[in-house]
Design a protein around this motif. Structure first.
Motif, PDB file in Angstrom:
ATOM      1  N   MET A  99       0.907  -1.152  -0.109  1.00 24.90           N
ATOM      2  CA  MET A  99      -0.052   0.048   0.165  1.00 24.90           C
ATOM      3  C   MET A  99       1.027   1.291   0.052  1.00 24.90           C
ATOM      4  N   ALA A 100       1.721   1.388   1.167  1.00 28.98           N
ATOM      5  CA  ALA A 100       2.459   2.397   1.175  1.00 28.98           C
ATOM      6  C   ALA A 100       3.865   2.517   1.712  1.00 28.98           C
ATOM      7  N   ALA A 101       5.027   2.741   1.070  1.00 33.12           N
ATOM      8  CA  ALA A 101       6.065   2.865   1.552  1.00 33.12           C
ATOM      9  C   ALA A 101       6.204   4.093   2.398  1.00 33.12           C
ATOM     10  N   VAL A 102       7.184   4.201   3.339  1.00 31.35           N
ATOM     11  CA  VAL A 102       7.567   5.482   4.134  1.00 31.35           C
ATOM     12  C   VAL A 102       8.940   5.598   3.906  1.00 31.35           C
ATOM     13  N   THR A 103       9.292   6.839   3.738  1.00 36.30           N
ATOM     14  CA  THR A 103      10.908   7.182   3.353  1.00 36.30           C
ATOM     15  C   THR A 103      10.956   8.579   3.842  1.00 36.30           C
ATOM     16  N   LEU A 104      11.798   8.330   4.744  1.00 34.04           N
ATOM     17  CA  LEU A 104      12.660   9.724   5.352  1.00 34.04           C
ATOM     18  C   LEU A 104      13.997   9.988   4.831  1.00 34.04           C
ATOM     19  N   GLU A 105      14.116  11.285   4.574  1.00 40.16           N
ATOM     20  CA  GLU A 105      15.341  11.636   3.839  1.00 40.16           C
ATOM     21  C   GLU A 105      16.138  12.926   4.686  1.00 40.16           C
ATOM     22  N   ALA A 106      17.046  12.346   5.596  1.00 34.88           N
ATOM     23  CA  ALA A 106      17.937  13.638   6.123  1.00 34.88           C
ATOM     24  C   ALA A 106      17.046  14.422   6.963  1.00 34.88           C
ATOM     25  N   VAL A 107      16.211  13.662   7.507  1.00 34.81           N
ATOM     26  CA  VAL A 107      15.436  14.492   8.325  1.00 34.81           C
ATOM     27  C   VAL A 107      15.738  15.074   9.599  1.00 34.81           C
ATOM     28  N   HIS A 108      15.610  16.307  10.000  1.00 41.83           N
ATOM     29  CA  HIS A 108      16.045  16.933  11.025  1.00 41.83           C
ATOM     30  C   HIS A 108      15.162  17.816  11.819  1.00 41.83           C
ATOM     31  N   LYS A 109      15.117  17.732  13.211  1.00 42.55           N
ATOM     32  CA  LYS A 109      14.486  18.362  14.169  1.00 42.55           C
ATOM     33  C   LYS A 109      14.942  18.879  15.145  1.00 42.55           C
ATOM     34  N   SER A 110      14.636  20.188  15.727  1.00 42.38           N
ATOM     35  CA  SER A 110      15.446  20.911  16.864  1.00 42.38           C
ATOM     36  C   SER A 110      14.266  21.389  17.636  1.00 42.38           C
ATOM     37  N   TYR A 111      14.204  21.457  18.901  1.00 41.77           N
ATOM     38  CA  TYR A 111      13.552  22.264  19.764  1.00 41.77           C
ATOM     39  C   TYR A 111      14.522  23.168  20.348  1.00 41.77           C
ATOM     40  N   GLY A 112      14.362  24.394  20.043  1.00 40.66           N
ATOM     41  CA  GLY A 112      15.250  25.538  20.528  1.00 40.66           C
ATOM     42  C   GLY A 112      16.890  25.211  19.957  1.00 40.66           C
ATOM     43  N   LYS A 113      17.561  25.040  21.157  1.00 40.34           N
ATOM     44  CA  LYS A 113      18.932  24.775  20.629  1.00 40.34           C
ATOM     45  C   LYS A 113      19.023  23.439  20.881  1.00 40.34           C
ATOM     46  N   ASN A 114      18.185  22.556  21.312  1.00 41.20           N
ATOM     47  CA  ASN A 114      18.314  20.924  21.407  1.00 41.20           C
ATOM     48  C   ASN A 114      18.116  20.368  20.151  1.00 41.20           C
ATOM     49  N   HIS A 115      18.966  19.678  19.622  1.00 35.79           N
ATOM     50  CA  HIS A 115      18.775  18.946  18.178  1.00 35.79           C
ATOM     51  C   HIS A 115      18.324  17.590  18.698  1.00 35.79           C
ATOM     52  N   ILE A 116      17.030  17.191  18.073  1.00 33.03           N
ATOM     53  CA  ILE A 116      16.456  15.976  18.764  1.00 33.03           C
ATOM     54  C   ILE A 116      16.725  14.886  18.039  1.00 33.03           C
ATOM     55  N   VAL A 117      16.465  15.350  16.684  1.00 29.58           N
ATOM     56  CA  VAL A 117      16.609  14.302  15.299  1.00 29.58           C
ATOM     57  C   VAL A 117      17.643  14.855  14.611  1.00 29.58           C
ATOM     58  N   ARG A 118      18.517  14.144  14.048  1.00 33.64           N
ATOM     59  CA  ARG A 118      19.773  14.817  13.460  1.00 33.64           C
ATOM     60  C   ARG A 118      19.803  13.827  12.337  1.00 33.64           C
ATOM     61  N   GLY A 119      19.420  14.379  11.123  1.00 31.80           N
ATOM     62  CA  GLY A 119      19.433  13.547   9.873  1.00 31.80           C
ATOM     63  C   GLY A 119      19.233  12.266   9.640  1.00 31.80           C
ATOM     64  N   VAL A 120      18.132  11.810  10.024  1.00 28.91           N
ATOM     65  CA  VAL A 120      17.360  10.477   9.898  1.00 28.91           C
ATOM     66  C   VAL A 120      16.962  10.156   8.645  1.00 28.91           C
ATOM     67  N   SER A 121      17.566   9.113   7.961  1.00 30.17           N
ATOM     68  CA  SER A 121      17.168   8.702   6.624  1.00 30.17           C
ATOM     69  C   SER A 121      16.838   7.127   6.877  1.00 30.17           C
ATOM     70  N   LEU A 122      15.579   6.925   6.170  1.00 32.95           N
ATOM     71  CA  LEU A 122      15.217   5.441   6.411  1.00 32.95           C
ATOM     72  C   LEU A 122      14.208   5.249   5.492  1.00 32.95           C
ATOM     73  N   THR A 123      14.056   4.089   4.971  1.00 37.28           N
ATOM     74  CA  THR A 123      13.076   3.451   4.114  1.00 37.28           C
ATOM     75  C   THR A 123      12.400   2.499   4.684  1.00 37.28           C
ATOM     76  N   VAL A 124      11.033   2.347   4.724  1.00 36.45           N
ATOM     77  CA  VAL A 124      10.263   1.401   5.331  1.00 36.45           C
ATOM     78  C   VAL A 124       9.523   0.959   4.087  1.00 36.45           C
ATOM     79  N   ALA A 125       9.869  -0.370   3.444  1.00 38.91           N
ATOM     80  CA  ALA A 125       9.029  -1.027   2.382  1.00 38.91           C
ATOM     81  C   ALA A 125       7.638  -0.982   2.589  1.00 38.91           C
ATOM     82  N   ASP A 126       7.060  -0.724   1.389  1.00 42.24           N
ATOM     83  CA  ASP A 126       5.437  -1.102   1.429  1.00 42.24           C
ATOM     84  C   ASP A 126       4.996  -2.500   2.184  1.00 42.24           C
TER      85      ASP A 126
END
Ligand SMILES: Nc1ncnc2c1ncn2[C@@H]1O[C@H](COP(=O)(O)OP(=O)(O)OP(=O)(O)O)[C@@H](O)[C@H]1O
Ligand SMILES: [Mg+2]
Lengths: 342, 545, 337
Positions: free
Chosen positions: A1-28
């Motif tokens: 049905m649907a594969a999920v792909t993350l590419e270099a995902v980055h997320k920070s709250y203020g100065k805190n880098h919580i997620v740093r460059g996550v790349s991931l593929t979850v096959a359908d």
């Protein structure tokens, strides 16, 4: 049905880098388990996939279409997802059945279809008898199952599970795992599950992703992860291996004045030894003090003292190994990493 | 709708109806001759001091009474908690000057009943007296939000404290109290604002004090009456109240920050009532005594006085005043009109407060400042707001279509302007309630709805809104009760041919018929009590919180 | 959402069409049109006046805005500041306000034919306004209290700590009283009252209540309030001051901006007519200005009243309107000692 792909995902709250460059593929239609210590960013990652958090950078695609990135942000309700929240988020003003009914209401199903689907979902989580209860009159595990039923009743393309089974007893866990697996087989739902339970991760998942401080350490099949951890952290986290800092000298690992002969040849120098508890065999004679012996049912766990570090070993119930005596140790397999990697 | 469009749609009514009238007043005020001299005049400072002292005192009294009462009624097994709740909410419905009248009869230094019968020496004509009466009137502003926020507290938190070795009182203090603090604190800030903008009580009690206690509101009104530039200068004086209100809100915000936690998280909150144990009887008796002395007694005195031939002495019984009023057909009409207007105000205030609070939590700026702005109309005297509205809206706005049809937006002399005035004035109540409530609802409840396919608005309506029932009902109740007998703005903006409870009260008071005013006020109280009883009877007794 | 807003807005609008019949200017001599009257007359007096007016001016529809004199003035100020008032006629009891507006040129000149009998001191010499009713500041005392002979006696030892006064800062009638008594007795008057323990108590209703309940023994209050309370059985007596009661004319004036001049003039004629005067005296408990009318509740009529009170001179209105602020300041300062 649907594969999920993350590419270099980055997320920070203020100065805190919580997620740093996550790349991931979850096959359908596959099942990914997200493992990692508390606070490493697992929930945050799920929330970004769900569209509940905006990315700082990177992109996310579901079923081929970009849902988040520089160009797009598809709101959560249009991503076709289901999610079990870590905090359950069961609405206190709706009964169990009404909670489960909600996604169907939004899909515009008519009442009879809805009722059938609700019954089915409640049966899957073994809550048929609780349909008309108010949430405040449910146990923690029951609430969790309401959340699970609500997440899957809408037959989402992708199911996000944030510790969906953490509050259940072993037998119920087993049953629900089977239900989830059956569901996946039947509907081909793609699943991403956060869990702290390794058995669960290894048993259900096609792929396991190990996360640490916002970074993916390793993504692999359970077998590969178990057999070939690419860092002491992964090995320690996944297999429950002993992780010891010491030195290799002349083919043996030296720590606290004790020498352990290595099964394979390694060059001299400071290193980190990763030793699975089941990869060592106790010998009746030796100099290692045995601190404790724990009965675990199928196996027995022994705690040895290596200088001032403790070492866990699993084995059959040896009559000779009693706390207070000294024993010897033979390594059947071990992995040695250069010290810097840690 | 696009974000900017949404922002504009939400801000436009606020700016047009709440800020424009104030801005007109203030700008005119600052441009009036000698405005600056007036602002720093010693008499102004004396008034500022009087306002600060009496309002801070009132806020302290409302807080000091409201918070413990909230804990008792909301978290313990004190019997008849619904009845207590209704009783202590009553001051919101009674015009403060009726309370002042009661206390005047009870505690004036020369003939006050407490002083003559009990040989006490209390003098209601003092700063303390004013603060006391204002504080009692503002009690519901603290009590109702406190109760609403305590409704969301899961019993598990208290149980954990009990297991950790804390007794019931200790548990109240260590667990429930900190959780109730933000709501009680913002309630106290509102109590300050409502006291600072009050005219009736400081006037009734303050001018008679020796020396008289000046307040900003009495000074502003005196300034208006100077005529000529008086009106403009009054607008300048109102600046002090705006400044004071902003200061107090900022303070409350700062103090309240620590205690803001999300309580409604979707793990299911159970409510159990902390058993008081052996002290239950003593606590009930004390609560009863407090309710009697603070709420019942002053009203009772007013009722008894209204049954006397001669208001203010207690010797000759008569029902003439009651009979006179019950024959007056205008009274009935006024009841209907006032109820309609008050309910309308309640709905608008709650809805607008909710919308603004939601925008604040979701859209961020520029809604952060809205909390301050929305409180301004509440912080200035009703007279000033009414005059500002007249200044802003007394001329019709005319849109001509096809050279022959004119759409005339004529607010002046319509009930709409009264509705606008009441809504603008009490917006702070709705906004506070919604904010306090929203801050305590875990966002995962709305997020779960979004993942179920609901859009932003829908998720808010289905996931979050139901959790806000308690705070919103509290805000709605406060706004309705306050509008029901509002008389300052009503007398200035009343369209011809209409009667409102407030204007009738004002008329009776100024036509030297205090007994008639007392009767009417009592009738209002009775109706409010009946209304509450009816609501309580009709509402299903939900066990769920 | 947007449509809802638009609808709501429309609901608040009035729709006007241009057609020959609507808003036609006054034709002929018959007064007609919508007349806006701002007044401080009591509501029940207004209600009783309505049929009298309807009979005399059948084509005029009167809209009343009714409130205290102070409120009426405040609203007028605000409306004028905003660009104009819709009021045509003002009927309040605030002589200095009428003088001030006269000085600002806001009144239309009109002397009613019905005013021929009215004492000249009650009519503006330029015809800007005419009194149609008279309120009077007198003294009242509790039944068992000694009667003060004059306003001046209130600063004497027998009345130490026993006097209640209206607040000159916020009550128009109390202010007029203050202007009169101060001009008669000079600068230290307020301070002497204060030293004698006089208490300030809001408006007339508050003063009355304080004397009624025994909180004060003597008070300065409007005759109409005292008469009504007494008739209802309050234990008070009226004391006429030997140094002259203070009459507060309830004036009528027409805004020069009126679009219904004939109707406005007609209204003033009605108020000064025997029928109008009768309603004012009978239901308002105050004096009319027509010498043929009796006084309220058995009191002598207007001529008797004028004998017992301090005369109004033009200078008094002028000085009150111009120096009122200073009088108020002196009052405030004296009582905040
Ligand atoms: N809204 C927020 N603001 C600031 N920091 C946050 C916020 N939400 C999460 N964090 C921080 O981000 C980090 C990752 O949080 P996250 O919830 O993703 O952890 P997790 O891996 O799910 O942990 P656990 O297994 O304990 O649930 C934590 O250190 C947390 O403190
Ligand atoms: Mg988590």
């Amino acid at each position: 049905m649907a594969a999920v792909t993350l590419e270099a995902v980055h997320k920070s709250y203020g100065k805190n880098h919580i997620v740093r460059g996550v790349s991931l593929t979850v096959a359908d239609g596959s099942f990914l388990s997200l493992l990692g210590p508390s606070g490493c960013g697992k929930t945050t990652t799920l929330r970004m996939i769900a569209g509940l958090e905006r990315l700082d950078s990177g992109r996310i695609a579901i079923g081929g279409g970009e849902v988040d990135g520089p160009a797009a942000h598809v709101p959560p309700e249009r991503r076709g997802l289901g999610m079990v929240f870590q905090s359950y988020a069961v609405w206190p003003h709706r009964t169990v059945a009404e909670n489960v009914a909600y996604p169907l209401e939004r899909q515009g199903l008519n009442r009879s279809e809805r009722d059938a689907r609700i019954r089915e979902a409640l049966a899957q989580v073994r809550l048929e008898a609780f349909a008309d209860r108010q949430p405040h009159a449910l146990s923690g595990g029951q609430l969790q199952r309401v959340a699970l039923a609500r997440a899957l009743v809408g037959r989402p393309k992708v199911l996000l599970l944030d510790e969906p089974l953490s509050n259940l007893d072993a037998a119920l866990k087993e049953e629900l795992r089977a239900e989830i697996a059956a569901l996946r087989a039947r509907l081909g739902t793609t699943m991403i599950a956060v869990t702290h339970d390794q058995a669960e991760a290894l048993a259900l998942a096609d792929q396991v992703a190990v996360m640490r401080a916002g970074v993916l350490e390793q993504v692999a099949t359970p077998q590969a992860l178990y057999a070939e951890p690419n860092s002491p952290f992964v090995a320690g986290f996944v297999g429950g291996a002993n992780v010891l800092d010491g030195e290799v000298r002349g083919g043996a690992f030296v720590l606290g004045g004790v020498r352990l002969e290595l099964p394979t040849a390694v060059g001299d120098g400071p290193c980190t030894l990763v030793l699975r508890p089941e990869d060592a065999v106790l010998e009746p004679t030796g100099t290692l003090p045995l601190a404790a012996r724990l009965f675990l049912g199928a196996t027995t766990e022994y705690r040895l003292q290596l200088g001032d570090v403790a070492l866990r070993v699993l084995g059959p119930p040896h009559p000779f190994a009693q706390p207070g005596t000294t024993v010897g140790l033979t390594l059947r397999a071990a992995r040695v990493f250069p010290r810097e990697l840690r | 709708m696009k974000r900017s469009a949404l922002t504009a749609a939400l801000l436009a009514p606020l700016v047009i109806f709440a800020l424009l009238p104030l801005a007109v007043l203030v700008v005119r005020g600052l441009r009036s001759p000698d405005a600056w001299g007036l602002l720093v005049d010693p008499a102004t400072f004396a008034a500022l001091r009087g306002t600060t002292i009496t309002s801070a005192g009132a806020a302290a009294i409302a807080f000091g009474l409201g918070l413990p009462l909230g804990l008792l009624l909301g978290r313990t097994d004190l019997p008849w908690s619904r009845a207590w709740r209704a009783l202590f909410a009553l001051p919101a419905a009674v015009p403060p000057f009726i309370f002042a009248m009661g206390w005047q009869l009870l505690a004036n230094p020369r003939t006050g009943l407490l002083n003559t019968a009990l040989h006490l020496h209390v003098d209601i004509y003092s700063s303390t007296g004013i603060a006391f009466v204002l504080g009692l009137s503002a009690l519901p502003l603290v009590l109702l939000p406190t109760l609403a926020s305590l409704e969301q507290v899961d019993a598990a938190w208290e149980e954990a404290a009990r297991l950790a070795g804390a007794g019931p009182w200790r548990t109240l203090r260590d667990v429930a109290l900190p959780l109730a603090l933000p709501a009680a604190g913002s309630g106290a800030a509102l109590a300050f604002l409502s006291s600072a903008s009050a005219f009736g009580v400081p006037y009734l009690l303050g001018v008679t004090a020796s020396p008289p206690i000046p307040t900003l509101t009495t000074r502003i009104w005196a300034q208006v009456l100077l005529g000529a530039h008086g009106l403009d200068q009054a607008g300048a004086l109102a600046l002090w109240l705006l400044g004071l209100s902003t200061l107090v809100l900022a303070l409350a915000q700062r103090l309240g920050k620590r205690g803001r936690v999300s309580l409604a998280s979707g793990k299911g909150a159970r409510r159990t009532r902390l058993p008081l144990g052996p002290s239950r009887v003593a606590v009930s008796a004390t609560t009863g005594l407090v309710a009697f002395v603070l709420v019942v007694l002053p009203l009772l005195v007013v009722v008894v006085a209204s049954l006397q031939k001669n208001f203010g002495t207690f010797d000759a019984f008569t029902t003439a005043h009651w009979a006179r009023l019950s024959h007056d057909t205008r009274t009935l009409g006024a009841f209907g009109q006032s109820a309609l207007l008050a309910l309308g105000t309640g709905v608008i205030v709650t809805g607008a407060g909710l919308a603004l609070a939601w925008a604040r939590s979701r859209l961020g700026q520029p809604f952060g400042a809205v909390a301050w702005l929305a409180a301004w109309p509440y912080a200035i005297p009703g007279t000033v707001l009414a005059l500002g509205l007249i200044l802003a809206f007394s001329l019709d706005t005319r849109v001509v279509l096809f050279d022959s049809v004119a759409l005339v937006l004529a607010l002046m002399n319509t009930s709409w302007l009264l509705l606008v005035a009441f809504s603008v004035r009490h917006l702070a109540l709705g906004l506070r309630a919604a904010r306090d409530g929203l801050e305590r609802v875990d966002r995962s409840l709305a997020e779960a709805a979004r993942l179920s396919g609901a859009n932003r608005l829908r998720a808010f309506l289905d996931g979050t809104l139901p959790q806000l029932r308690g705070p919103l009902v509290a805000g709605f109740t406060l706004a309705v009760l306050a509008s029901l007998t509002e008389l300052t703005m009503a007398t200035l903006l009343l369209p011809p041919g209409t009667d409102l409870l407030g204007t009738l009260l004002f008329e009776l008071m100024s036509y030297a018929d205090p007994a008639g005013a007392a009767v009417l006020a009592c009738a209002v109280v009775a109706v409010v009590l009946l209304g509450q009883a009816a609501i309580a009877a009709a509402a299903p007794r939900k066990v769920a919180s | 959402m947007r449509w809802l807003c638009a609808l709501l807005l429309l609901a608040g609008c009035r729709i006007e069409r241009v057609s020959p019949s609507a808003g036609a200017a006054e034709g002929g001599d018959e007064p007609q049109g919508d007349l806006w009257v701002y007044t401080s007359m009591y509501r029940h007096v207004v209600d009783a006046l309505d049929p009298v007016i309807a009979k005399a001016l059948p084509k005029v529809k009167v809209h009343w805005f009714q409130g205290g004199s102070e409120k009426v003035m405040a609203r007028l100020e605000a409306e004028l500041a905003a660009g104009g008032t819709q009021a045509d006629v003002v009927l309040t009891s605030d002589p200095f306000f009428y003088q001030r507006f006269k000085d600002e040129g806001r009144w239309l000149r009109y002397v009613s034919p019905n005013a021929v009998r009215v004492s000249r001191q009650l009519i503006d010499p330029d015809g800007a306004f005419t009194a149609v009713r008279l309120s009077t500041m007198v003294m009242i005392r509790g039944k068992d209290a000694a009667a003060p002979e004059s306003f001046g006696a209130l600063r004497e030892p027998p009345f130490k700590d026993q006097v209640a006064l209206g607040d000159a800062l916020t009550s128009g009638t109390a202010f007029t009283w203050a202007v009169f008594t101060e001009s008669a007795r000079g600068d230290p008057w307020f301070r002497m009252l204060r030293l004698n323990g006089a208490r300030v108590a809001g408006g007339n209703a508050a003063v009355l209540q304080k004397v009624q309940s025994g909180e004060a023994k003597v008070g300065v209050v409007l005759l109409e309030n005292a008469l009504k309370a007494k008739a209802e059985g309050a234990p008070i007596e009226i004391a006429w001051p030997a140094d002259g009661a203070v009459v507060i004319p309830g004036d009528a004036a027409i805004f020069s901006t009126t679009r219904h001049r004939r109707a406005a003039e007609g209204l003033i004629d009605v108020l000064l007519s025997p029928e109008g005067q009768d309603v004012i005296v009978r239901l308002g408990d105050m004096h009319g200005v027509d010498p043929r009318a009796a006084g309220p509740r058995g009191e002598p009529g207007v001529e008797g009243l004028l004998v017992r009170s301090q005369p109004w001179t033009e200078g008094m209105r002028e000085s009150g309107a111009q120096t009122g602020e200073q009088v108020k300041r002196r009052f405030r300062e004296a009582f905040s000692q």
